[in-house]
Enzyme design. Structure first.
Site, mmCIF file in Angstrom:
data_model
loop_
_atom_site.group_PDB
_atom_site.id
_atom_site.type_symbol
_atom_site.label_atom_id
_atom_site.label_comp_id
_atom_site.label_asym_id
_atom_site.label_seq_id
_atom_site.Cartn_x
_atom_site.Cartn_y
_atom_site.Cartn_z
ATOM 1 N N ASN A 9 -2.636 45.770 25.341
ATOM 2 C CA ASN A 9 -3.896 45.381 24.699
ATOM 3 C C ASN A 9 -3.580 44.215 23.778
ATOM 4 O O ASN A 9 -2.975 44.405 22.724
ATOM 5 C CB ASN A 9 -4.454 46.575 23.908
ATOM 6 C CG ASN A 9 -5.672 46.196 23.084
ATOM 7 O OD1 ASN A 9 -6.214 45.093 23.236
ATOM 8 N ND2 ASN A 9 -6.107 47.086 22.200
ATOM 9 N N LYS A 11 -5.556 42.410 22.062
ATOM 10 C CA LYS A 11 -6.483 42.289 20.917
ATOM 11 C C LYS A 11 -6.951 40.826 20.791
ATOM 12 O O LYS A 11 -7.114 40.162 21.802
ATOM 13 C CB LYS A 11 -5.814 42.823 19.650
ATOM 14 C CG LYS A 11 -5.243 44.240 19.879
ATOM 15 C CD LYS A 11 -4.817 44.937 18.643
ATOM 16 C CE LYS A 11 -4.259 46.308 19.020
ATOM 17 N NZ LYS A 11 -3.900 47.135 17.885
ATOM 18 N N HIS A 99 -11.739 51.789 21.310
ATOM 19 C CA HIS A 99 -10.557 51.492 20.493
ATOM 20 C C HIS A 99 -10.878 51.718 19.009
ATOM 21 O O HIS A 99 -11.991 51.429 18.551
ATOM 22 C CB HIS A 99 -10.088 50.055 20.728
ATOM 23 C CG HIS A 99 -8.720 49.839 20.178
ATOM 24 N ND1 HIS A 99 -8.498 49.594 18.844
ATOM 25 C CD2 HIS A 99 -7.493 49.896 20.762
ATOM 26 C CE1 HIS A 99 -7.190 49.493 18.636
ATOM 27 N NE2 HIS A 99 -6.561 49.674 19.785
ATOM 28 N N GLU A 101 -10.163 50.106 16.460
ATOM 29 C CA GLU A 101 -10.608 48.919 15.724
ATOM 30 C C GLU A 101 -12.090 48.666 15.959
ATOM 31 O O GLU A 101 -12.793 48.192 15.060
ATOM 32 C CB GLU A 101 -9.739 47.710 16.141
ATOM 33 C CG GLU A 101 -8.336 47.829 15.546
ATOM 34 C CD GLU A 101 -7.223 47.242 16.385
ATOM 35 O OE1 GLU A 101 -7.502 46.425 17.275
ATOM 36 O OE2 GLU A 101 -6.057 47.615 16.146
ATOM 37 N N GLU A 171 -4.272 57.316 20.429
ATOM 38 C CA GLU A 171 -3.738 56.319 19.503
ATOM 39 C C GLU A 171 -4.015 56.760 18.064
ATOM 40 O O GLU A 171 -5.106 56.499 17.536
ATOM 41 C CB GLU A 171 -4.403 54.965 19.744
ATOM 42 C CG GLU A 171 -4.193 54.406 21.134
ATOM 43 C CD GLU A 171 -4.315 52.887 21.178
ATOM 44 O OE1 GLU A 171 -3.365 52.243 21.602
ATOM 45 O OE2 GLU A 171 -5.356 52.356 20.754
ATOM 46 N N GLY A 177 -0.144 49.260 14.731
ATOM 47 C CA GLY A 177 0.196 48.013 14.030
ATOM 48 C C GLY A 177 1.063 48.190 12.800
ATOM 49 O O GLY A 177 1.216 47.260 12.011
ATOM 50 N N SER A 216 2.331 51.418 17.793
ATOM 51 C CA SER A 216 3.695 50.932 17.534
ATOM 52 C C SER A 216 4.690 51.361 18.608
ATOM 53 O O SER A 216 5.859 51.601 18.308
ATOM 54 C CB SER A 216 4.166 51.351 16.139
ATOM 55 O OG SER A 216 3.328 50.778 15.167
HETATM 56 P P1 13P Z 1 0.338 48.334 18.331
HETATM 57 O O1 13P Z 1 1.215 48.588 19.544
HETATM 58 O O2 13P Z 1 0.405 46.923 17.868
HETATM 59 O O3 13P Z 1 0.596 49.343 17.257
HETATM 60 O O4 13P Z 1 -1.178 48.545 18.816
HETATM 61 C C1 13P Z 1 -1.511 49.694 19.492
HETATM 62 C C2 13P Z 1 -2.897 49.577 19.967
HETATM 63 O O5 13P Z 1 -3.835 49.585 19.193
HETATM 64 C C3 13P Z 1 -3.109 49.404 21.416
HETATM 65 O O6 13P Z 1 -4.450 49.554 21.759
#
Ligand code: 13P
Length: 258
Positions: A9, A11, A99, A101, A171, A177, A216
């Site tokens: 992903n 983003k 997601h 976010e 997640e 992150g 992560s």
């Molecule tokens: P990270 O791997 O950067 O922690 O992000 C995970 C994520 O949100 C994937 O959708």
């Protein structure tokens, strides 16, 4: 159990140039493998999906492309939104919905996500449904209540036959992150719980639905995390933007595939 799903992903990162160079680099490395059993999916921003799919097609293995979001209406006066018809015309195979976010910054509710999920299925694309608890939820021992509420809401009216086109990504919001993934015991507990939920609700389809871990996940911790029971792959943010790291995770999945 099916083989692993390794999904990136991206983003809100990359442009046309960097999209081409990352996919080219990933494909070159993946093409050195004789066989790839894992499903590889890369989800760039909307504007880069078309070139990503063009570039991915050059690989001798199947590298698939997905979108990070969609609108649930077919078309109309929704300025700035992207429909599934538009997404389909980009040679996209997957759509991420729910997601954290999008839930946190764009106020998406489980009901909104359910509408999106149904629209994705109606358009014959595959869904990657994200769920996960916040740190506050975990600290107040509400993890499984939260996951259950999210799943009940997001999967409302979804029947067993639909599940072949759905992947669930766990997640934990607090691990996204941060550079620090959830511990393997925490991942195992959550994934066993998820498997149990899916089996109860969807019988046979619940046994095979892919359960991805995200938060992560990187080249260093992939061997440990992908080896956890009921972890069938990963949804990877930061590390998916670095070809060496993403390919290393794919290779780990290949080495663990039966
Ligand atoms: P990270 O791997 O950067 O922690 O992000 C995970 C994520 O949100 C994937 O959708």
């Amino acid at each position: 159990m099916n083989n692993f799903v390794i999904a990136g992903n991206w983003k809100m990162n990359t442009n046309i140039e960097t999209t081409i160079s990352i996919i080219k680099n990933v494909a070159e490395q993946v093409d050195q493998l004789n066989e790839v059993k894992s499903t590889i999916v890369i989800c760039p921003p909307f504007t880069n999906i078309y070139v990503a799919a063009q570039e991915a097609k050059k690989s001798k293995h199947n590298i698939q492309v997905g979108a990070q979001n969609c609108h649930f209406e077919e078309s109309g006066a929704f300025t700035g939104e992207i429909s599934l018809d538009m997404i389909k015309s980009l040679n996209c195979d997957y759509v991420i919905v729910g997601h954290s976010e999008r839930r946190a910054y764009f106020n998406e509710t489980n009901a909104d996500i359910n509408k999106k999920l149904k629209a994705v299925l109606k358009n014959n694309l595959k869904v990657i449904l994200c769920i996960g608890e916040t740190l506050e939820d975990r600290q107040s021992h509400k993890t499984f209540d939260v996951l259950e509420t999210q799943l009940n809401g997001c999967l409302q009216d979804i029947v067993e036959n639909d599940m072949k086109n759905i992947i669930i990504a766990y997640e934990p919001v607090w691990a996204i992150g941060t550079g620090v993934s959830a511990k393997t015991e925490e991942i195992e507990e959550a994934h066993n719980w998820l498997r149990n939920y899916c089996e109860k609700k969807y019988a046979n389809a619940g046994k095979t639905v892919a359960l991805l871990y995200g938060g992560s996940l990187n080249d260093k911790n992939a061997p440990e995390i992908l080896n956890v029971s009921n972890v069938n792959g990963g949804l990877i943010g930061g590390a998916s933007l670095v070809p060496e790291k993403f390919v290393s995770i794919i290779k780990t999945a290949e080495s663990l595939s039966k």
